[in-house]
Design a protein around this motif. Structure first.
Motif, PDB file in Angstrom:
ATOM      1  N   PRO A 154       0.908  -1.300  -0.007  1.00  0.00           N
ATOM      2  CA  PRO A 154       0.132  -0.074   0.011  1.00  0.00           C
ATOM      3  C   PRO A 154       1.022   1.157  -0.003  1.00  0.00           C
ATOM      4  N   ILE A 155       0.555   2.157  -0.820  1.00  0.00           N
ATOM      5  CA  ILE A 155       1.343   3.498  -0.875  1.00  0.00           C
ATOM      6  C   ILE A 155       0.440   4.750  -0.302  1.00  0.00           C
ATOM      7  N   TRP A 156      -0.975   4.272  -0.271  1.00  0.00           N
ATOM      8  CA  TRP A 156      -2.032   5.263   0.101  1.00  0.00           C
ATOM      9  C   TRP A 156      -3.062   4.563   0.822  1.00  0.00           C
ATOM     10  N   ARG A 157      -3.667   5.070   1.979  1.00  0.00           N
ATOM     11  CA  ARG A 157      -4.788   4.293   2.535  1.00  0.00           C
ATOM     12  C   ARG A 157      -5.729   5.325   3.201  1.00  0.00           C
ATOM     13  N   SER A 158      -7.024   5.101   3.302  1.00  0.00           N
ATOM     14  CA  SER A 158      -7.930   5.809   4.072  1.00  0.00           C
ATOM     15  C   SER A 158      -9.180   5.131   4.219  1.00  0.00           C
ATOM     16  N   SER A 159     -10.174   5.495   5.138  1.00  0.00           N
ATOM     17  CA  SER A 159     -11.488   4.718   4.947  1.00  0.00           C
ATOM     18  C   SER A 159     -12.655   5.755   4.777  1.00  0.00           C
ATOM     19  N   VAL A 160     -13.609   4.800   4.282  1.00  0.00           N
ATOM     20  CA  VAL A 160     -14.977   5.634   3.947  1.00  0.00           C
ATOM     21  C   VAL A 160     -15.565   5.795   5.067  1.00  0.00           C
ATOM     22  N   VAL A 161     -16.009   7.353   5.324  1.00  0.00           N
ATOM     23  CA  VAL A 161     -16.650   7.601   6.495  1.00  0.00           C
ATOM     24  C   VAL A 161     -18.063   8.286   5.973  1.00  0.00           C
ATOM     25  N   HIS A 162     -18.514   8.588   4.744  1.00  0.00           N
ATOM     26  CA  HIS A 162     -19.770   8.910   4.343  1.00  0.00           C
ATOM     27  C   HIS A 162     -19.766   8.636   2.917  1.00  0.00           C
ATOM     28  N   ILE A 163     -21.034   8.197   2.515  1.00  0.00           N
ATOM     29  CA  ILE A 163     -21.390   7.858   0.935  1.00  0.00           C
ATOM     30  C   ILE A 163     -22.589   8.917   0.669  1.00  0.00           C
ATOM     31  N   GLY A 164     -22.253   9.736  -0.258  1.00  0.00           N
ATOM     32  CA  GLY A 164     -23.344  10.690  -0.421  1.00  0.00           C
ATOM     33  C   GLY A 164     -24.462   9.941  -1.082  1.00  0.00           C
ATOM     34  N   SER A 165     -25.893  10.624  -1.003  1.00  0.00           N
ATOM     35  CA  SER A 165     -27.078  10.035  -1.283  1.00  0.00           C
ATOM     36  C   SER A 165     -27.284   9.812  -2.703  1.00  0.00           C
ATOM     37  N   ASP A 166     -26.496  10.721  -3.411  1.00  0.00           N
ATOM     38  CA  ASP A 166     -26.604  10.444  -5.130  1.00  0.00           C
ATOM     39  C   ASP A 166     -25.391   9.729  -5.539  1.00  0.00           C
ATOM     40  N   ALA A 167     -24.507   9.303  -4.799  1.00  0.00           N
ATOM     41  CA  ALA A 167     -23.209   8.637  -5.133  1.00  0.00           C
ATOM     42  C   ALA A 167     -23.595   7.084  -5.742  1.00  0.00           C
ATOM     43  N   ALA A 168     -24.664   6.462  -5.145  1.00  0.00           N
ATOM     44  CA  ALA A 168     -24.785   5.225  -5.631  1.00  0.00           C
ATOM     45  C   ALA A 168     -25.154   4.989  -7.065  1.00  0.00           C
ATOM     46  N   GLU A 169     -26.015   6.050  -7.795  1.00  0.00           N
ATOM     47  CA  GLU A 169     -26.142   5.995  -9.016  1.00  0.00           C
ATOM     48  C   GLU A 169     -25.088   6.311 -10.022  1.00  0.00           C
ATOM     49  N   LEU A 170     -23.772   7.018  -9.330  1.00  0.00           N
ATOM     50  CA  LEU A 170     -22.540   7.182 -10.172  1.00  0.00           C
ATOM     51  C   LEU A 170     -21.764   5.931 -10.169  1.00  0.00           C
ATOM     52  N   PHE A 171     -21.825   5.169  -8.764  1.00  0.00           N
ATOM     53  CA  PHE A 171     -20.957   3.941  -8.697  1.00  0.00           C
ATOM     54  C   PHE A 171     -21.722   2.982  -9.958  1.00  0.00           C
ATOM     55  N   GLU A 172     -23.126   2.918  -9.916  1.00  0.00           N
ATOM     56  CA  GLU A 172     -23.507   1.918 -11.024  1.00  0.00           C
ATOM     57  C   GLU A 172     -22.991   2.331 -12.393  1.00  0.00           C
ATOM     58  N   ALA A 173     -22.921   3.609 -12.673  1.00  0.00           N
ATOM     59  CA  ALA A 173     -22.250   4.094 -13.942  1.00  0.00           C
ATOM     60  C   ALA A 173     -20.641   3.823 -14.252  1.00  0.00           C
ATOM     61  N   GLY A 174     -20.006   3.405 -12.952  1.00  0.00           N
ATOM     62  CA  GLY A 174     -18.539   3.252 -12.802  1.00  0.00           C
ATOM     63  C   GLY A 174     -17.886   4.489 -12.549  1.00  0.00           C
ATOM     64  N   VAL A 175     -18.624   5.686 -12.055  1.00  0.00           N
ATOM     65  CA  VAL A 175     -18.015   6.767 -11.755  1.00  0.00           C
ATOM     66  C   VAL A 175     -17.776   6.877 -10.126  1.00  0.00           C
ATOM     67  N   PHE A 176     -16.495   7.030  -9.689  1.00  0.00           N
ATOM     68  CA  PHE A 176     -16.349   7.146  -8.176  1.00  0.00           C
ATOM     69  C   PHE A 176     -15.818   8.481  -7.871  1.00  0.00           C
ATOM     70  N   ILE A 177     -16.243   9.154  -7.348  1.00  0.00           N
ATOM     71  CA  ILE A 177     -15.672  10.665  -6.957  1.00  0.00           C
ATOM     72  C   ILE A 177     -15.238  10.460  -5.253  1.00  0.00           C
ATOM     73  N   LEU A 178     -13.869  10.412  -5.191  1.00  0.00           N
ATOM     74  CA  LEU A 178     -13.504  10.450  -3.847  1.00  0.00           C
ATOM     75  C   LEU A 178     -13.074  11.866  -3.407  1.00  0.00           C
ATOM     76  N   PHE A 179     -13.322  11.936  -2.241  1.00  0.00           N
ATOM     77  CA  PHE A 179     -13.110  13.586  -1.391  1.00  0.00           C
ATOM     78  C   PHE A 179     -12.658  13.250  -0.101  1.00  0.00           C
ATOM     79  N   GLY A 180     -11.630  13.972   0.221  1.00  0.00           N
ATOM     80  CA  GLY A 180     -11.215  13.919   1.721  1.00  0.00           C
ATOM     81  C   GLY A 180     -12.004  14.878   2.640  1.00  0.00           C
ATOM     82  N   GLN A 181     -12.097  14.535   3.945  1.00  0.00           N
ATOM     83  CA  GLN A 181     -12.835  15.668   4.772  1.00  0.00           C
ATOM     84  C   GLN A 181     -11.604  16.789   4.940  1.00  0.00           C
TER      85      GLN A 181
END
Length: 125
Positions: free
Chosen positions: A4-31
């Motif tokens: 591993p050269i970079w690690r973090s953990s998911v703390v929140h998944i936006g309510s509209d993110a699942a629709e993007l996931f299904e389309a193969g788009v992942f928007i990662l954002f740090g706090q």
């Protein structure tokens, strides 16, 4: 064996993110994440170690699913280092790449809060 050269953990998944996931788009954002982007983002708590730039051939893990990084936009590493922000387009083939994004190939993950996000590199690559 990859490392591993970079690690973090998911703390929140936006309510509209699942629709993007299904389309193969992942928007990662740090706090902290701007409110306007939180609803479409996979929000993480930030890196657990010093930043190393992502490169072609690295593996992005979300939970138990691994994707190969195929292309890295010219601004992707700068945004990722400063904001923990990167857009991952999964399985898009020859589509044009935005400067702040990466292309990856592999199975589409179904992220959950608490999942680890990691970038692994083969030290012999």
């Amino acid at each position: 064996m990859t490392q591993p050269i970079w690690r973090s953990s998911v703390v929140h998944i936006g309510s509209d993110a699942a629709e993007l996931f299904e389309a193969g788009v992942f928007i990662l954002f740090g706090q902290p994440v701007p409110d306007a982007l939180a609803e479409v983002s996979l929000v993480h708590c930030g890196p657990e170690s010093e930043f190393q730039p992502i490169q072609v051939g690295d593996r992005l893990w979300i939970g138990n699913t691994s994707m190969r990084i195929d292309e890295v936009g010219s601004m992707a590493n700068g945004n990722f280092r400063q904001l923990g922000h990167i857009v991952v387009y999964l399985n898009v083939g020859d589509a044009d790449l935005l400067p702040g994004a990466v292309k990856a190939s592999g199975d589409v993950p179904v992220p959950a809060v608490g999942d680890q996000i990691a970038v692994h590199r083969d030290p012999e690559a």
